[in-house]
Design a protein around this motif. Structure first.
Motif, PDB file in Angstrom:
ATOM      1  N   LEU A 138      72.622 -24.024 -48.180  1.00 29.88           N
ATOM      2  CA  LEU A 138      73.328 -24.058 -46.905  1.00 29.88           C
ATOM      3  C   LEU A 138      74.609 -23.243 -46.967  1.00 29.88           C
ATOM      4  CD1 LEU A 138      72.801 -27.728 -45.689  1.00 29.88           C
ATOM      5  CD2 LEU A 138      71.574 -25.670 -45.013  1.00 29.88           C
ATOM      6  N   ALA A 139      75.234 -23.182 -48.136  1.00 30.25           N
ATOM      7  CA  ALA A 139      76.439 -22.361 -48.299  1.00 30.25           C
ATOM      8  C   ALA A 139      76.092 -20.880 -48.114  1.00 30.25           C
ATOM      9  CB  ALA A 139      77.066 -22.597 -49.667  1.00 30.25           C
ATOM     10  N   VAL A 140      74.943 -20.467 -48.636  1.00 34.27           N
ATOM     11  CA  VAL A 140      74.495 -19.082 -48.457  1.00 34.27           C
ATOM     12  C   VAL A 140      74.220 -18.822 -46.983  1.00 34.27           C
ATOM     13  CG1 VAL A 140      72.610 -17.467 -48.933  1.00 34.27           C
ATOM     14  CG2 VAL A 140      73.588 -18.814 -50.788  1.00 34.27           C
ATOM     15  N   LEU A 141      73.530 -19.755 -46.325  1.00 34.72           N
ATOM     16  CA  LEU A 141      73.237 -19.596 -44.900  1.00 34.72           C
ATOM     17  C   LEU A 141      74.530 -19.559 -44.089  1.00 34.72           C
ATOM     18  CD1 LEU A 141      71.124 -19.309 -42.686  1.00 34.72           C
ATOM     19  CD2 LEU A 141      71.032 -21.805 -42.548  1.00 34.72           C
ATOM     20  N   LYS A 142      75.520 -20.351 -44.495  1.00 35.33           N
ATOM     21  CA  LYS A 142      76.814 -20.345 -43.794  1.00 35.33           C
ATOM     22  C   LYS A 142      77.476 -18.970 -43.891  1.00 35.33           C
ATOM     23  CE  LYS A 142      80.596 -21.819 -45.591  1.00 35.33           C
ATOM     24  NZ  LYS A 142      81.661 -22.545 -46.241  1.00 35.33           N
ATOM     25  N   ARG A 143      77.479 -18.379 -45.077  1.00 35.49           N
ATOM     26  CA  ARG A 143      78.076 -17.046 -45.256  1.00 35.49           C
ATOM     27  C   ARG A 143      77.312 -15.999 -44.449  1.00 35.49           C
ATOM     28  NH1 ARG A 143      78.390 -18.916 -50.504  1.00 35.49           N
ATOM     29  NH2 ARG A 143      76.615 -17.661 -51.170  1.00 35.49           N
ATOM     30  N   GLN A 144      75.990 -16.111 -44.447  1.00 34.29           N
ATOM     31  CA  GLN A 144      75.194 -15.137 -43.713  1.00 34.29           C
ATOM     32  C   GLN A 144      75.323 -15.337 -42.204  1.00 34.29           C
ATOM     33  OE1 GLN A 144      71.389 -15.542 -45.626  1.00 34.29           O
ATOM     34  NE2 GLN A 144      71.988 -14.184 -47.285  1.00 34.29           N
ATOM     35  N   THR A 145      75.524 -16.583 -41.772  1.00 31.86           N
ATOM     36  CA  THR A 145      75.765 -16.851 -40.352  1.00 31.86           C
ATOM     37  C   THR A 145      77.100 -16.256 -39.938  1.00 31.86           C
ATOM     38  OG1 THR A 145      74.424 -18.872 -40.430  1.00 31.86           O
ATOM     39  CG2 THR A 145      75.993 -18.678 -38.620  1.00 31.86           C
ATOM     40  N   ALA A 146      78.111 -16.369 -40.789  1.00 28.56           N
ATOM     41  CA  ALA A 146      79.421 -15.776 -40.495  1.00 28.56           C
ATOM     42  C   ALA A 146      79.317 -14.256 -40.409  1.00 28.56           C
ATOM     43  CB  ALA A 146      80.441 -16.194 -41.550  1.00 28.56           C
ATOM     44  N   ALA A 147      78.562 -13.647 -41.318  1.00 25.90           N
ATOM     45  CA  ALA A 147      78.376 -12.191 -41.290  1.00 25.90           C
ATOM     46  C   ALA A 147      77.617 -11.775 -40.038  1.00 25.90           C
ATOM     47  CB  ALA A 147      77.629 -11.732 -42.541  1.00 25.90           C
ATOM     48  N   LEU A 148      76.616 -12.561 -39.652  1.00 32.01           N
ATOM     49  CA  LEU A 148      75.856 -12.272 -38.440  1.00 32.01           C
ATOM     50  C   LEU A 148      76.749 -12.402 -37.205  1.00 32.01           C
ATOM     51  CD1 LEU A 148      73.268 -11.662 -36.893  1.00 32.01           C
ATOM     52  CD2 LEU A 148      72.654 -14.078 -37.102  1.00 32.01           C
ATOM     53  N   LEU A 149      77.576 -13.426 -37.187  1.00 29.52           N
ATOM     54  CA  LEU A 149      78.497 -13.625 -36.063  1.00 29.52           C
ATOM     55  C   LEU A 149      79.444 -12.431 -35.933  1.00 29.52           C
ATOM     56  CD1 LEU A 149      79.603 -15.430 -33.816  1.00 29.52           C
ATOM     57  CD2 LEU A 149      80.987 -16.581 -35.527  1.00 29.52           C
ATOM     58  N   ASP A 150      79.973 -11.959 -37.040  1.00 35.77           N
ATOM     59  CA  ASP A 150      80.854 -10.793 -37.027  1.00 35.77           C
ATOM     60  C   ASP A 150      80.115  -9.566 -36.493  1.00 35.77           C
ATOM     61  OD1 ASP A 150      83.356  -9.441 -37.669  1.00 35.77           O
ATOM     62  OD2 ASP A 150      82.241  -8.514 -39.324  1.00 35.77           O
ATOM     63  N   ALA A 151      78.881  -9.362 -36.951  1.00 37.27           N
ATOM     64  CA  ALA A 151      78.085  -8.215 -36.496  1.00 37.27           C
ATOM     65  C   ALA A 151      77.756  -8.327 -35.007  1.00 37.27           C
ATOM     66  CB  ALA A 151      76.806  -8.104 -37.314  1.00 37.27           C
ATOM     67  N   LEU A 152      77.481  -9.556 -34.541  1.00 40.99           N
ATOM     68  CA  LEU A 152      77.197  -9.769 -33.120  1.00 40.99           C
ATOM     69  C   LEU A 152      78.417  -9.417 -32.258  1.00 40.99           C
ATOM     70  CD1 LEU A 152      75.237 -13.118 -33.325  1.00 40.99           C
ATOM     71  CD2 LEU A 152      74.365 -10.998 -32.317  1.00 40.99           C
ATOM     72  N   LYS A 153      79.585  -9.850 -32.693  1.00 38.73           N
ATOM     73  CA  LYS A 153      80.806  -9.566 -31.939  1.00 38.73           C
ATOM     74  C   LYS A 153      81.078  -8.066 -31.878  1.00 38.73           C
ATOM     75  CE  LYS A 153      83.076 -13.999 -32.677  1.00 38.73           C
ATOM     76  NZ  LYS A 153      84.173 -14.707 -33.334  1.00 38.73           N
ATOM     77  N   LYS A 154      80.867  -7.362 -32.976  1.00 39.45           N
ATOM     78  CA  LYS A 154      81.095  -5.915 -32.997  1.00 39.45           C
ATOM     79  C   LYS A 154      80.065  -5.186 -32.137  1.00 39.45           C
ATOM     80  CE  LYS A 154      83.495  -5.758 -37.374  1.00 39.45           C
ATOM     81  NZ  LYS A 154      83.441  -5.432 -38.803  1.00 39.45           N
ATOM     82  N   ALA A 155      78.836  -5.708 -32.095  1.00 40.71           N
ATOM     83  CA  ALA A 155      77.786  -5.058 -31.312  1.00 40.71           C
ATOM     84  C   ALA A 155      77.992  -5.255 -29.812  1.00 40.71           C
ATOM     85  CB  ALA A 155      76.422  -5.594 -31.730  1.00 40.71           C
ATOM     86  N   GLU A 156      78.737  -6.281 -29.421  1.00 39.36           N
ATOM     87  CA  GLU A 156      78.970  -6.547 -28.000  1.00 39.36           C
ATOM     88  C   GLU A 156      80.020  -5.635 -27.382  1.00 39.36           C
ATOM     89  OE1 GLU A 156      79.896 -10.749 -28.037  1.00 39.36           O
ATOM     90  OE2 GLU A 156      77.908 -11.214 -27.284  1.00 39.36           O
ATOM     91  N   VAL A 157      80.791  -4.951 -28.199  1.00 36.57           N
ATOM     92  CA  VAL A 157      81.856  -4.081 -27.691  1.00 36.57           C
ATOM     93  C   VAL A 157      81.244  -2.766 -27.228  1.00 36.57           C
ATOM     94  CG1 VAL A 157      83.970  -2.841 -28.291  1.00 36.57           C
ATOM     95  CG2 VAL A 157      83.554  -5.119 -29.224  1.00 36.57           C
TER      96      VAL A 157
END
Length: 116
Positions: free
Chosen positions: A59-78
């Protein structure tokens, strides 16, 4: 996850960890499949918060990957405002593709093997 003599041992979730994470993983998959970036980002925020206190290494790995995905999603929305922004948008799209693939692999492991 523990490794002993080349064997990977899955630790599993603590009590209640999977109960909240599993439906959010499903929501994330649905939002990604529909290419709904705003919905995916909102669900990623919720999933990241749920995974915050998790004790399991998976779950710690999934948490880090979810954070990375969230960052990528925010950058892609701009949206780019100038021609020079097109390169940044293209890079954000590539990074989002990588983040989605990595997240999906980790989520599949957690969903299928850990949170049955």
């Amino acid at each position: 996850m523990s490794v002993t003599a080349g064997v990977v041992l899955l630790v599993g979730c603590g009590p209640g960890e999977c109960k909240e994470a599993k439906p959010l993983i499903g929501e994330m998959r649905a939002a990604i499949d529909k290419r709904e970036l705003t919905a995916a980002a909102a669900t990623a925020e919720k999933l990241k918060a749920v995974l915050e206190g998790g004790a399991s290494p998976e779950l710690a790995v999934l948490k880090r990957q979810t954070a990375a995905l969230l960052d990528a999603l925010k950058k892609a929305e701009v949206a780019p405002t100038a021609a020079s922004g097109l390169a940044a948008r293209d890079l954000a799209a590539v990074n989002l593709g990588v983040a989605v693939t990595t997240w999906q692999e980790s989520a599949a492991l957690v969903d299928a093997k850990i949170c049955k």
